[in-house]
Design an enzyme around this catalytic site. Structure first.
Site, PDB file in Angstrom:
ATOM      1  N   ASP A  54       1.889  -0.470   0.390  1.00  0.00           N
ATOM      2  CA  ASP A  54       0.871   0.559  -0.357  1.00  0.00           C
ATOM      3  C   ASP A  54       1.384   1.254   0.046  1.00  0.00           C
ATOM      4  O   ASP A  54       2.093   1.132   0.747  1.00  0.00           O
ATOM      5  CB  ASP A  54      -1.212   0.108   1.078  1.00  0.00           C
ATOM      6  N   ASP A  56       1.330   5.234   1.779  1.00  0.00           N
ATOM      7  CA  ASP A  56       0.475   5.770   2.551  1.00  0.00           C
ATOM      8  C   ASP A  56       1.071   7.275   2.696  1.00  0.00           C
ATOM      9  O   ASP A  56       2.306   7.329   1.838  1.00  0.00           O
ATOM     10  CB  ASP A  56       0.830   5.390   3.876  1.00  0.00           C
ATOM     11  N   ASP A 126       8.317   3.984  13.530  1.00  0.00           N
ATOM     12  CA  ASP A 126       8.864   2.752  15.062  1.00  0.00           C
ATOM     13  C   ASP A 126       9.866   2.714  14.403  1.00  0.00           C
ATOM     14  O   ASP A 126      10.944   3.265  15.195  1.00  0.00           O
ATOM     15  CB  ASP A 126       7.840   1.835  14.378  1.00  0.00           C
TER      16      ASP A 126
HETATM   17  P1  ATP Z   1       3.537  -2.678   5.875  1.00  0.00           P
HETATM   18  O1  ATP Z   1       3.914  -3.615   4.378  1.00  0.00           O
HETATM   19  O2  ATP Z   1       2.842  -4.461   6.505  1.00  0.00           O
HETATM   20  O3  ATP Z   1       2.029  -2.351   5.521  1.00  0.00           O
HETATM   21  P2  ATP Z   1       4.015  -0.390   7.157  1.00  0.00           P
HETATM   22  O4  ATP Z   1       5.648   0.085   7.675  1.00  0.00           O
HETATM   23  O5  ATP Z   1       3.991  -0.312   5.546  1.00  0.00           O
HETATM   24  O6  ATP Z   1       4.276  -1.934   6.942  1.00  0.00           O
HETATM   25  P3  ATP Z   1       1.602   0.203   7.764  1.00  0.00           P
HETATM   26  O7  ATP Z   1       1.314  -0.462   8.978  1.00  0.00           O
HETATM   27  O8  ATP Z   1       1.226   0.221   6.886  1.00  0.00           O
HETATM   28  O9  ATP Z   1       2.911  -0.521   8.371  1.00  0.00           O
HETATM   29  O10 ATP Z   1       2.093   1.396   8.629  1.00  0.00           O
HETATM   30  C1  ATP Z   1       2.361   2.872   7.859  1.00  0.00           C
HETATM   31  C2  ATP Z   1       3.559   3.417   8.640  1.00  0.00           C
HETATM   32  O11 ATP Z   1       3.295   4.347   9.599  1.00  0.00           O
HETATM   33  C3  ATP Z   1       5.225   2.222   9.031  1.00  0.00           C
HETATM   34  O12 ATP Z   1       5.847   2.315   8.085  1.00  0.00           O
HETATM   35  C4  ATP Z   1       5.255   3.727   9.732  1.00  0.00           C
HETATM   36  O13 ATP Z   1       5.911   4.147   9.478  1.00  0.00           O
HETATM   37  C5  ATP Z   1       4.158   4.364  10.603  1.00  0.00           C
HETATM   38  N1  ATP Z   1       3.586   3.680  12.231  1.00  0.00           N
HETATM   39  C6  ATP Z   1       2.681   2.400  11.655  1.00  0.00           C
HETATM   40  N2  ATP Z   1       2.710   2.086  12.946  1.00  0.00           N
HETATM   41  C7  ATP Z   1       3.515   2.352  13.797  1.00  0.00           C
HETATM   42  C8  ATP Z   1       3.698   1.891  14.949  1.00  0.00           C
HETATM   43  N3  ATP Z   1       2.795   1.610  15.988  1.00  0.00           N
HETATM   44  N4  ATP Z   1       4.817   3.057  16.217  1.00  0.00           N
HETATM   45  C9  ATP Z   1       5.235   4.108  15.082  1.00  0.00           C
HETATM   46  N5  ATP Z   1       4.720   4.416  13.343  1.00  0.00           N
HETATM   47  C10 ATP Z   1       4.267   3.303  13.293  1.00  0.00           C
HETATM   48 MG    MG Z   2       1.696  -0.056   4.813  1.00  0.00          MG
END
Ligand code: ATP
Ligand code: MG
Length: 393
Positions: A54, A56, A126
């Protein structure tokens, strides 16, 4: 200090690799005078040359301003973390406002809605690999925390003091294991130590968020790696004692065998399996073992009623002992998939290919699960094909 800036010749992300709808949302925000970047997993995956799941978007626009701009295509969601969902065709993009955190505080975050600057927004994220901005107008990657080098050195590093960051939001520990399982990166030592010392904190997190990360990993094609890490780091024992018992006991190989198969199937097809099937893949080997134990105990063959009864009590035991409760609807379908296995492949006698099933949908899932079993046990191939043929007639 400003960010380190990487140009196209450094990072090699082509604009064509970025989702067109995400670009359109960013350009709309920018033309309305806001700052907007691609952020998080999307940028990380592009740098790793993997297909992002995805995209963001992070912006200076406040939720109400995003809604004003996108009108009925925008839905504002979340209490703890307010954000906008912008619908583009049949896709939904997450657009969040830059927010400020308090990286040094060790108290649990109950709400995270204080608006901030782009730099503050990076610092509340994170891990460094998740904290890069991509600006599609200048084709540059903006790095405030050294995430670009960490990606290239394959290193997982938390932003700020890892133990404070884990205490603020314990789900980050599960996320650490998720990235490690998916990318095979090394974990910075400080972070590894904090993972051990903060383990019990996970019980303070929201169960639904933990469960969502676990399901996402079951769907990811890296479930076996993830469960290995979950059991090595004791999270499996804390969160899902029933699974821990099985994944660490003498039946470990069978349990991991099922995870290997679901990983392989999803990686090859590029499609995710139904969540009820994924839960069935965790529970079925346990059920099989319990059925053997019960029939040995009774010294007689089991009937379908016994199977129904045992499946019920096993699923109830798993649900009540787990930290995060599986949704009732998923458990009900898993129950149907599991018990249907004993109609598709009865414990004794030949299957009756005209047997009735509760619904076509559940039958399809049950049949697909028989396919999973037959990948592990080739003796079941013929029966699987027989059912498939009967189903298509
Ligand atoms: P995935 O590929 O599984 O979607 P992702 O890193 O994109 O992994 P998301 O849950 O889509 O995870 O979150 C998007 C972004 O938001 C992360 O890349 C990170 O920068 C931030 N983020 C998500 N969860 C947290 C958290 N618990 N604490 C701090 N930042 C977070
Ligand atoms: Mg993501």
């Amino acid at each position: 200090m400003g960010p380190k800036i990487y140009t196209e010749t450094d990072h090699r992300i082509k604009s064509g690799d970025v989702d067109k709808d995400a670009l359109e949302v960013i350009f709309r925000l920018k033309s309305a005078g806001h700052t907007a970047y691609l952020v998080g997993g999307g940028v990380r995956d592009l740098l790793l040359q993997k297909q992002p799941k995805d995209f963001d978007i992070s912006t200076s626009a406040r939720p109400e301003q995003i809604r004003e701009l996108f009108g009925r295509r925008c839905l504002l969601i979340g209490q703890r973390f307010r954000l906008a969902h912008v619908r583009m065709g049949n896709k939904v993009l997450e657009v969040s406002t830059f927010r400020a955190g308090d990286a040094s505080s060790s108290s649990l975050i109950l709400s995270d809605n204080r608006w901030g600057t782009p730099e503050e927004d990076v610092l509340r994220r994170d891990f460094t690999i998740n904290a890069l901005f991509y600006d599609p107008t200048t084709h540059t990657v903006l790095d405030y925390v050294g995430g670009y080098d960490d990606i290239h050195h394959r290193l997982l590093r938390s932003i700020g003091d890892p133990s404070a960051r884990f205490k603020q939001d314990p789900v980050r520990m599960i996320r650490l294991l998720k990235f490690r399982a998916r990318f095979g990166f090394e974990v910075e030592q400080k972070c590894e130590r904090a993972l051990h010392s903060c383990q019990e904190e996970i019980l303070k997190s929201a169960p639904a968020r933990v469960l969502e990360e676990v399901f996402k990993m079951l769907e990811s094609g890296y479930a076996a790696n993830f469960f290995t890490l979950m059991s090595q780091s004791c999270f499996l024992e804390i969160l899902f004692p029933c699974f821990h018992h099985f994944f660490c006991g003498p039946s470990k190989e069978i349990a991991f065998g099922y995870l290997d198969i679901i990983d392989k199937m999803q990686q090859e097809s590029g499609k995710t399996l139904d969540r009820a099937e994924l839960l069935a893949a965790l529970v079925f080997p346990i059920l099989e073992q319990e059925l053997i134990a019960l029939s040995e105990d009774r010294q007689m063959a089991l009937n379908f009623g016994d199977i129904m009864h045992l499946t019920n009590s096993l699923l109830r035991g798993i649900t009540t002992s787990s930290f995060a409760h599986f949704p009732k609807k998923i458990v009900a379908i898993t129950h149907n998939i599991l018990t249907a296995q004993y109609r598709l492949t009865p414990l004794s006698g030949r299957p009756r290919f005209h047997a009735r099933f509760s619904s076509q949908h559940d039958f399809r899932l049950a049949l697909n699960f028989l396919n999973i079993r037959s990948q592990l046990n080739p003796d079941l191939q013929e029966l699987y094909l027989g059912w498939k043929k009967a189903h298509h007639q």
